[in-house]
Design an enzyme around this catalytic site. Structure first.
Site, PDB file in Angstrom:
ATOM      1  N   LEU A  52       1.092  -1.567   0.225  1.00 54.62           N
ATOM      2  CA  LEU A  52      -0.111   0.043   0.550  1.00 54.62           C
ATOM      3  C   LEU A  52       0.798   1.436   0.106  1.00 54.62           C
ATOM      4  O   LEU A  52       1.913   0.884   0.585  1.00 54.62           O
ATOM      5  CB  LEU A  52      -1.305   0.490   1.286  1.00 54.62           C
ATOM      6  CG  LEU A  52      -1.727  -0.993   1.440  1.00 54.62           C
ATOM      7  CD1 LEU A  52      -2.920  -0.882   2.571  1.00 54.62           C
ATOM      8  CD2 LEU A  52      -3.280  -1.514  -0.527  1.00 54.62           C
TER       9      LEU A  52
ATOM     10  N   HIS B  48      -3.379   4.175  -2.350  1.00 56.83           N
ATOM     11  CA  HIS B  48      -4.703   3.043  -1.858  1.00 56.83           C
ATOM     12  C   HIS B  48      -5.410   3.729  -0.378  1.00 56.83           C
ATOM     13  O   HIS B  48      -6.617   3.571  -1.161  1.00 56.83           O
ATOM     14  CB  HIS B  48      -3.412   1.904  -1.085  1.00 56.83           C
ATOM     15  CG  HIS B  48      -3.016   1.144  -2.619  1.00 56.83           C
ATOM     16  ND1 HIS B  48      -1.486   1.571  -2.775  1.00 56.83           N
ATOM     17  CD2 HIS B  48      -3.941   0.161  -3.346  1.00 56.83           C
ATOM     18  CE1 HIS B  48      -1.725   0.382  -3.393  1.00 56.83           C
ATOM     19  NE2 HIS B  48      -2.179  -0.210  -3.956  1.00 56.83           N
TER      20      HIS B  48
HETATM   21  P1  AMP Z   1      -3.178  -1.540  -6.731  1.00 53.82           P
HETATM   22  O1  AMP Z   1      -2.813  -2.526  -5.124  1.00 53.82           O
HETATM   23  O2  AMP Z   1      -2.168  -1.566  -7.960  1.00 53.82           O
HETATM   24  O3  AMP Z   1      -4.002  -3.303  -8.114  1.00 53.82           O
HETATM   25  O4  AMP Z   1      -3.855  -1.146  -6.614  1.00 53.82           O
HETATM   26  C1  AMP Z   1      -5.358  -0.853  -5.807  1.00 53.82           C
HETATM   27  C2  AMP Z   1      -6.251   0.108  -6.571  1.00 53.82           C
HETATM   28  O5  AMP Z   1      -5.259   1.552  -6.229  1.00 53.82           O
HETATM   29  C3  AMP Z   1      -6.794  -0.183  -7.891  1.00 53.82           C
HETATM   30  O6  AMP Z   1      -7.956   1.004  -7.988  1.00 53.82           O
HETATM   31  C4  AMP Z   1      -5.639   0.892  -8.660  1.00 53.82           C
HETATM   32  O7  AMP Z   1      -6.168   1.854  -9.924  1.00 53.82           O
HETATM   33  C5  AMP Z   1      -5.189   1.987  -7.281  1.00 53.82           C
HETATM   34  N1  AMP Z   1      -4.775   2.867  -7.429  1.00 53.82           N
HETATM   35  C6  AMP Z   1      -2.592   2.298  -7.228  1.00 53.82           C
HETATM   36  N2  AMP Z   1      -2.511   3.132  -7.086  1.00 53.82           N
HETATM   37  C7  AMP Z   1      -2.587   4.463  -7.413  1.00 53.82           C
HETATM   38  C8  AMP Z   1      -2.776   6.780  -7.298  1.00 53.82           C
HETATM   39  N3  AMP Z   1      -1.472   6.870  -7.786  1.00 53.82           N
HETATM   40  N4  AMP Z   1      -3.314   7.190  -6.973  1.00 53.82           N
HETATM   41  C9  AMP Z   1      -5.179   6.373  -6.997  1.00 53.82           C
HETATM   42  N5  AMP Z   1      -5.062   5.523  -6.969  1.00 53.82           N
HETATM   43  C10 AMP Z   1      -4.304   4.570  -7.080  1.00 53.82           C
END
Ligand code: AMP
Length: 372
Positions: A72, A76
């Site tokens: 995270l 997140h």
């Molecule tokens: P992940 O753990 O990479 O699968 O991401 C989980 C959620 O967090 C997904 O909905 C991503 O789009 C969101 N997320 C990841 N990086 C960012 C960021 N920099 N800004 C906003 N949301 C993010």
């Protein structure tokens, strides 16, 4: 109490331990909680989570679900914050889903930082307690056996198992180089949505194709939830935050910002009234080409090379590539680059996780909003 509970979880790893773990998790976290000392539940199985979810429903609580793969960061947390602003309880899932990684992708090296993740969520919950809005209620951290109860997760094409496929949205952009990616995402999200039955689900704008695919999936399958999209969190220089950024040492990290710079240049063209594909994208390509040439001119111990996978100008709903932007609809400007492993390192150089030996794929996007 929270850290003790979580520390207990970490040392349990055998199959027998899992049932012990489930018992720990099943018990209410704090029966005598105060708004400031409350902690969250950790569920690894479906049945106890469903029981808890039903109790919340009967109490009239609303649930917002934030699906993640862990590791995270502030991006997140911004999803969880928005979920807490719009629901009384927040569920965060942490699960690195194998079916969205192709056979040659970075599943094994994907960062796993359970302790740091739970601490971050604990700290966020303390912050939320001050706001008097929603709180972090639970973390769902299932095993693959729980998520894929019959056949083991298969990430080959065509793949054996039960999959959710959203075409043609899943085949373009990321889907071109990662053919199983969107199928894996849609499949795991369907499972998570069915398990948690959240009123609202939260996704980051950063993964723009994912937001379009999930919205389409919820619509087509009549899934009873509302999809909420949260803006991209960025580093001060503009790099979109990502769990993969930790693999970038100082040198690659500095160059990785080229993608967001390229997209911003193209966005500026749109804002100045350009509507044609070439007029808009030429500015982005100019930025990546110039940076690429600058790096090529440096020695192996000084440069960080990258490859552009795509720069796209697409329709916001169909993701079809556009020759001309209809200003009443706007468009999605997106791109992906691969930061290549460093060819040679210098003594004392600040390296990333994996010593900058692993290629790192970076994605980013900007929504070109409708304009008069
Ligand atoms: P992940 O753990 O990479 O699968 O991401 C989980 C959620 O967090 C997904 O909905 C991503 O789009 C969101 N997320 C990841 N990086 C960012 C960021 N920099 N800004 C906003 N949301 C993010």
């Amino acid at each position: 109490m929270a850290s003790k509970r979580i520390a207990q979880l970490d040392v349990l790893s055998s199959a027998t331990a899992l049932s012990t773990r489930a018992k720990i998790l099943l018990s209410p976290c704090l029966s005598h909680s105060t708004p400031h000392s409350r902690t969250f539940h950790v569920f690894r199985e479906v049945a106890p989570l469903r029981k808890h979810r039903r109790e919340l429903l009967l109490k009239g609580e609303t649930v917002g679900l934030v699906p993640t793969m862990g590791a995270l960061h502030a991006g997140h947390l911004s999803l969880a914050r928005q979920a807490a602003a719009e629901n009384s309880r927040v569920f965060v899932s942490i699960y690195v889903n194998p079916t969205q990684f192709g056979v040659n992708e970075d599943l094994d090296s994907y960062p796993k930082t359970w302790d740091a993740d739970t601490h971050m969520l604990g700290d966020l919950d303390k912050e939320l307690a001050m706001d008097g809005k929603g709180r972090i209620e639970a973390v769902f951290a299932p095993t693959s056996k729980v998520m894929y109860p019959t056949l083991p997760p298969d990430s080959t094409l065509p793949g054996k198992g039960s999959f959710v496929t959203i075409t043609p949205l899943g085949d373009v952009l990321e889907g071109r180089t990662r053919p199983v990616f969107m199928r894996g995402v849609a499949t795991v999200c369907t499972k998570l949505f069915n398990i948690v039955e959240a009123e609202q689900v939260y996704f980051g704008q950063k993964d723009v194709q994912q937001t379009v695919v999930i919205k389409r999936m919820v619509q087509d399958f009549h899934i009873n939830t509302k999809v909420r999209i949260v803006p991209t969190e960025r580093e001060p220089d503009g790099l979109a935050m990502s769990s993969r950024n930790g693999y970038l040492g100082e040198r690659r990290r500095k160059i990785g910002v080229v993608l967001s710079q390229a997209l911003r240049a193209a966005e500026a063209a749109y804002r100045m009234g350009k509507r044609g594909r070439d007029d808009i994208l030429a500015l982005a390509w100019h930025v990546t080409n110039r940076m690429g040439m600058e790096q090529d001119a440096l020695s192996e111990t000084e440069r960080a090379r990258f490859e552009v996978d795509y720069i796209s100008l697409a329709d916001p709903e169909t993701l079809d590539e556009l020759e001309e932007v209809d200003a009443s609809k706007g468009a999605i400007l997106s791109g992906a680059i691969k930061m290549l492993p460093l060819e040679a390192t210098r003594d004392g150089e600040k390296l990333g996780r994996g010593n900058d030996e692993v290629p790192v794929r970076l994605i980013d996007n900007i929504i070109l909003g409708p304009q008069k």
